[in-house]
Design a protein around this motif. Sequence first.
Motif, PDB file in Angstrom:
ATOM      1  N   ILE A  41      33.561  35.490  32.770  1.00  0.00           N
ATOM      2  CA  ILE A  41      33.928  35.123  31.396  1.00  0.00           C
ATOM      3  C   ILE A  41      34.622  36.291  30.691  1.00  0.00           C
ATOM      4  N   ALA A  42      34.165  37.514  30.973  1.00  0.00           N
ATOM      5  CA  ALA A  42      34.843  38.683  30.394  1.00  0.00           C
ATOM      6  C   ALA A  42      36.286  38.764  30.875  1.00  0.00           C
ATOM      7  N   GLY A  43      36.515  38.397  32.141  1.00  0.00           N
ATOM      8  CA  GLY A  43      37.876  38.356  32.656  1.00  0.00           C
ATOM      9  C   GLY A  43      38.736  37.345  31.929  1.00  0.00           C
ATOM     10  N   VAL A  44      38.131  36.215  31.572  1.00  0.00           N
ATOM     11  CA  VAL A  44      38.846  35.195  30.788  1.00  0.00           C
ATOM     12  C   VAL A  44      39.250  35.764  29.426  1.00  0.00           C
ATOM     13  N   ILE A  45      38.333  36.469  28.787  1.00  0.00           N
ATOM     14  CA  ILE A  45      38.565  36.970  27.426  1.00  0.00           C
ATOM     15  C   ILE A  45      39.665  38.022  27.386  1.00  0.00           C
ATOM     16  N   VAL A  46      39.629  38.980  28.330  1.00  0.00           N
ATOM     17  CA  VAL A  46      40.610  40.076  28.276  1.00  0.00           C
ATOM     18  C   VAL A  46      41.902  39.736  29.010  1.00  0.00           C
ATOM     19  N   GLY A  47      41.913  38.622  29.756  1.00  0.00           N
ATOM     20  CA  GLY A  47      43.059  38.279  30.588  1.00  0.00           C
ATOM     21  C   GLY A  47      44.218  37.677  29.826  1.00  0.00           C
ATOM     22  N   LEU A  53      44.621  41.459  26.721  1.00  0.00           N
ATOM     23  CA  LEU A  53      44.482  42.916  26.768  1.00  0.00           C
ATOM     24  C   LEU A  53      44.965  43.474  28.104  1.00  0.00           C
ATOM     25  N   LEU A  54      44.754  42.694  29.170  1.00  0.00           N
ATOM     26  CA  LEU A  54      45.153  43.133  30.502  1.00  0.00           C
ATOM     27  C   LEU A  54      45.964  42.043  31.181  1.00  0.00           C
ATOM     28  N   GLN A  55      46.943  42.467  31.973  1.00  0.00           N
ATOM     29  CA  GLN A  55      47.711  41.542  32.790  1.00  0.00           C
ATOM     30  C   GLN A  55      47.154  41.533  34.205  1.00  0.00           C
ATOM     31  N   ARG A  56      47.246  40.389  34.847  1.00  0.00           N
ATOM     32  CA  ARG A  56      46.819  40.323  36.254  1.00  0.00           C
ATOM     33  C   ARG A  56      47.993  40.800  37.115  1.00  0.00           C
ATOM     34  N   ASP A  57      48.241  42.114  37.041  1.00  0.00           N
ATOM     35  CA  ASP A  57      49.394  42.693  37.729  1.00  0.00           C
ATOM     36  C   ASP A  57      49.011  43.115  39.144  1.00  0.00           C
ATOM     37  N   ALA A  58      49.896  43.875  39.782  1.00  0.00           N
ATOM     38  CA  ALA A  58      49.675  44.274  41.180  1.00  0.00           C
ATOM     39  C   ALA A  58      48.414  45.113  41.339  1.00  0.00           C
ATOM     40  N   THR A  59      48.110  45.950  40.333  1.00  0.00           N
ATOM     41  CA  THR A  59      46.911  46.786  40.422  1.00  0.00           C
ATOM     42  C   THR A  59      45.645  45.940  40.412  1.00  0.00           C
ATOM     43  N   ILE A  60      45.589  44.990  39.490  1.00  0.00           N
ATOM     44  CA  ILE A  60      44.417  44.103  39.406  1.00  0.00           C
ATOM     45  C   ILE A  60      44.294  43.270  40.673  1.00  0.00           C
ATOM     46  N   VAL A  61      45.428  42.785  41.188  1.00  0.00           N
ATOM     47  CA  VAL A  61      45.403  41.989  42.418  1.00  0.00           C
ATOM     48  C   VAL A  61      44.888  42.833  43.585  1.00  0.00           C
ATOM     49  N   PHE A 274      33.303  47.492  43.481  1.00  0.00           N
ATOM     50  CA  PHE A 274      34.312  46.661  44.128  1.00  0.00           C
ATOM     51  C   PHE A 274      34.209  45.186  43.740  1.00  0.00           C
ATOM     52  N   VAL A 275      33.010  44.604  43.870  1.00  0.00           N
ATOM     53  CA  VAL A 275      32.846  43.170  43.596  1.00  0.00           C
ATOM     54  C   VAL A 275      33.145  42.824  42.138  1.00  0.00           C
ATOM     55  N   PRO A 276      32.709  43.625  41.150  1.00  0.00           N
ATOM     56  CA  PRO A 276      33.091  43.309  39.767  1.00  0.00           C
ATOM     57  C   PRO A 276      34.604  43.243  39.549  1.00  0.00           C
ATOM     58  N   PHE A 277      35.381  44.074  40.247  1.00  0.00           N
ATOM     59  CA  PHE A 277      36.838  43.970  40.142  1.00  0.00           C
ATOM     60  C   PHE A 277      37.304  42.565  40.509  1.00  0.00           C
ATOM     61  N   PHE A 278      36.754  42.035  41.588  1.00  0.00           N
ATOM     62  CA  PHE A 278      37.141  40.699  42.029  1.00  0.00           C
ATOM     63  C   PHE A 278      36.732  39.632  41.013  1.00  0.00           C
ATOM     64  N   LEU A 279      35.519  39.722  40.500  1.00  0.00           N
ATOM     65  CA  LEU A 279      35.036  38.715  39.551  1.00  0.00           C
ATOM     66  C   LEU A 279      35.867  38.728  38.267  1.00  0.00           C
ATOM     67  N   ILE A 280      36.228  39.908  37.800  1.00  0.00           N
ATOM     68  CA  ILE A 280      37.070  40.004  36.603  1.00  0.00           C
ATOM     69  C   ILE A 280      38.446  39.408  36.880  1.00  0.00           C
ATOM     70  N   SER A 281      38.989  39.677  38.068  1.00  0.00           N
ATOM     71  CA  SER A 281      40.311  39.129  38.399  1.00  0.00           C
ATOM     72  C   SER A 281      40.269  37.613  38.506  1.00  0.00           C
ATOM     73  N   VAL A 282      39.148  37.062  38.977  1.00  0.00           N
ATOM     74  CA  VAL A 282      38.998  35.600  39.021  1.00  0.00           C
ATOM     75  C   VAL A 282      38.991  35.034  37.605  1.00  0.00           C
ATOM     76  N   GLY A 283      38.289  35.710  36.698  1.00  0.00           N
ATOM     77  CA  GLY A 283      38.266  35.260  35.312  1.00  0.00           C
ATOM     78  C   GLY A 283      39.648  35.221  34.694  1.00  0.00           C
ATOM     79  N   MET A 284      40.512  36.149  35.096  1.00  0.00           N
ATOM     80  CA  MET A 284      41.872  36.180  34.568  1.00  0.00           C
ATOM     81  C   MET A 284      42.705  34.970  34.996  1.00  0.00           C
ATOM     82  N   LEU A 285      42.264  34.276  36.039  1.00  0.00           N
ATOM     83  CA  LEU A 285      42.978  33.078  36.491  1.00  0.00           C
ATOM     84  C   LEU A 285      42.677  31.863  35.620  1.00  0.00           C
ATOM     85  N   ILE A 286      41.579  31.926  34.898  1.00  0.00           N
ATOM     86  CA  ILE A 286      41.099  30.750  34.164  1.00  0.00           C
ATOM     87  C   ILE A 286      41.810  30.627  32.823  1.00  0.00           C
TER      88      ILE A 286
END
Length: 668
Positions: A41-47, A53-61, A274-286
């Motif tokens: 959900i935090a990924g959704v909010i900042v995405g 606030l953040l883009q799902r760019d190459a670094t996040i990917v 490591f795993v939180p990075f993935f969960l945040i990036s998933v939130g950015m897809l929503i």
Amino acid sequence: MLTSGPITAPVPVFLVLLAIMLLAPLVFERLRLPGIVGLIIAGVIVGPNGLNLLQRDATIVLLGTVGLLFLMFLAGLETSLDDLKLNADKAVIFGLATFALPMILGTGAMLLLGYSWLAAILVASCFATHTLLALPILTKLGLMRTQTITTTLGGTLITNVLGLLVLAIVVKAYKGNLTLEFWLFLIPSLAIYTFATLWGVPKIGRWFFKKFGHDENAEFIFVLATLFLVSYAAELIEIEAIIGAFLSGIAITQIIPKMSPLMNRIEFIGNTLFVPFFLISVGMLIDPLILVKQPQSLLVAAVMILAEVASKFLAAWLPGKLFGFEFPNIMVMFGLSVAQAASTLAAITVAFEIKLVDRVTVNGIIAMILVTCVASPWIVSRWGQEMQPPGSSLPVPTAGKHSWGERVLVPVANPNTEDNLLRLALILAKTSQGTLLPLHILSDRGEAISPAEKMQQTQLLTAAETVAHAAACAVEPIARIDDAIDRGILRSATEREASLIVCGWKGFSTTRDNFFGSIIDTVIRRSPVPVLIARFPDPLQNTARVLLAVTDSELTRFGFQETVDIAKSLADELKATLQVLLVATKREQSNKSAAEVEILSEIPVNRVRGNFIKLVSQNLLEHDLLILTTISHQNLWEKPGTLKEPEAIARTHQNISMLVVYFPVYQP
């Protein structure tokens, strides 16, 4: 001051990610919701679909991909091939049921919503896999060794592997590469790849740990390199890298004790970084606005949740009835298998990236994850309390049980042998949630103690304390000055209320020439608590089999049940097989005794007759941990040299690790 666009500078980006990792789990766990939900959900909010606030760019990917592979790797670490062997028939039936029913119901439900065949099958494969989110609850309830749980664990391995294979096939079909050549290439290459991973990685790992096991940094880098090498090899044979990550976890877990500092370091870094990075990036897809723009997404989410929950319940209820399980056991199976997280997120992320599914589907999957992650712990906690605990053959770790591990005293004197002794003591202490007591003694008999000796004492105890903290084990280092080493050990054991003493042994000549010389004789003769004499020419984590060698006369002696418990704990922790070599010494001993039936009912027993030393030597294999037992009667230990039989075996098998267990029996 807020910027009009997304943050792009590296330091602020990383700061935002760290803030999310810190605050989101804390807030949601306060609300009694899983922390992973808070990260998504935090990924959704900042995405880009939230506050931008953040883009799902190459670094996040990139970070998300590393987190995804690590998530699957951790899932593999929780899976043991031995779980499947314990209840193979039941595990296969449940595994096939919990895969097939969600696949059938899920595919049908998604087809009714207008999905294509490939999209429907892939979404259904997300229903089939599951994550053992509520497993820690069962550990606290003491139910991990029940037949219900071992069946569920074995079934989890089957359904997760099948689900990931479906993902690989669907991805190939969607890309138009599902040809005869693909099948002719996939089947043999997958077989070779799986065999090479599950057989080759443990072999190479044991060699590496034997050569470089004292370098903790090298151990950790080796594990990471193995993860990414096996994942890359999966891509080379044209299957998804997450399958390789999952298999690498299954392979690595065979050689790393679960309570070891290395395993603790892997899980800590993976789960906190490591795993939180993935969960945040998933939130950015929503895109939460889809719920408003496309009300159909609510229908999709509802259908997904209903199909997944219903199919998982049927998959637990039908086999459970077939096995004769009670209703609470069935509900625990259902609660464990209903949770969706790791494999589901991995599969839907891959599907979205190749544009096989849209954001509506991703949102529906996230909604399903939210519901099942909340329901699973509640169901397991509610019905797990009504499950019957395992019987005497499967002991439950309760208060007072395994008292030998409550306070483990381990004298440390030699930096070259300290590592394996500490690993052994840590396993025994953590099994009982006990305390490690590393001890170093300086003798003040004769010459005065030099500053160099005091410095070495501090260094040894500091190293032992560091190892214990790395394994998340309580520790009380003891620096002592005494007139004799043996008296110092015995006095420390009494003063610190030790429940077990672990001592080192080289395994040759008389005990006067060994690690502690005549110290071992005195400690064994006078110790008020059990003593473990340990010899490790091979690293402890390389153990492939724990062999408990006993005579028939020892089955009814005091301390034998505790020795079996120690052997079971070591075998479980080291991911090793456990076997008992029972040497018959009485001519009338031809049938199984009542003691053997009761104590050894769950352990393979090889019953032989003849000379004890000769038969034990003939049955030893490479990477064995041999356990011998004897009873320390005070009136039988007047002469030095108490390790005659172990020494005879050690002389002819210099590369075999050994434990000799002594239990004190006081004569009136």
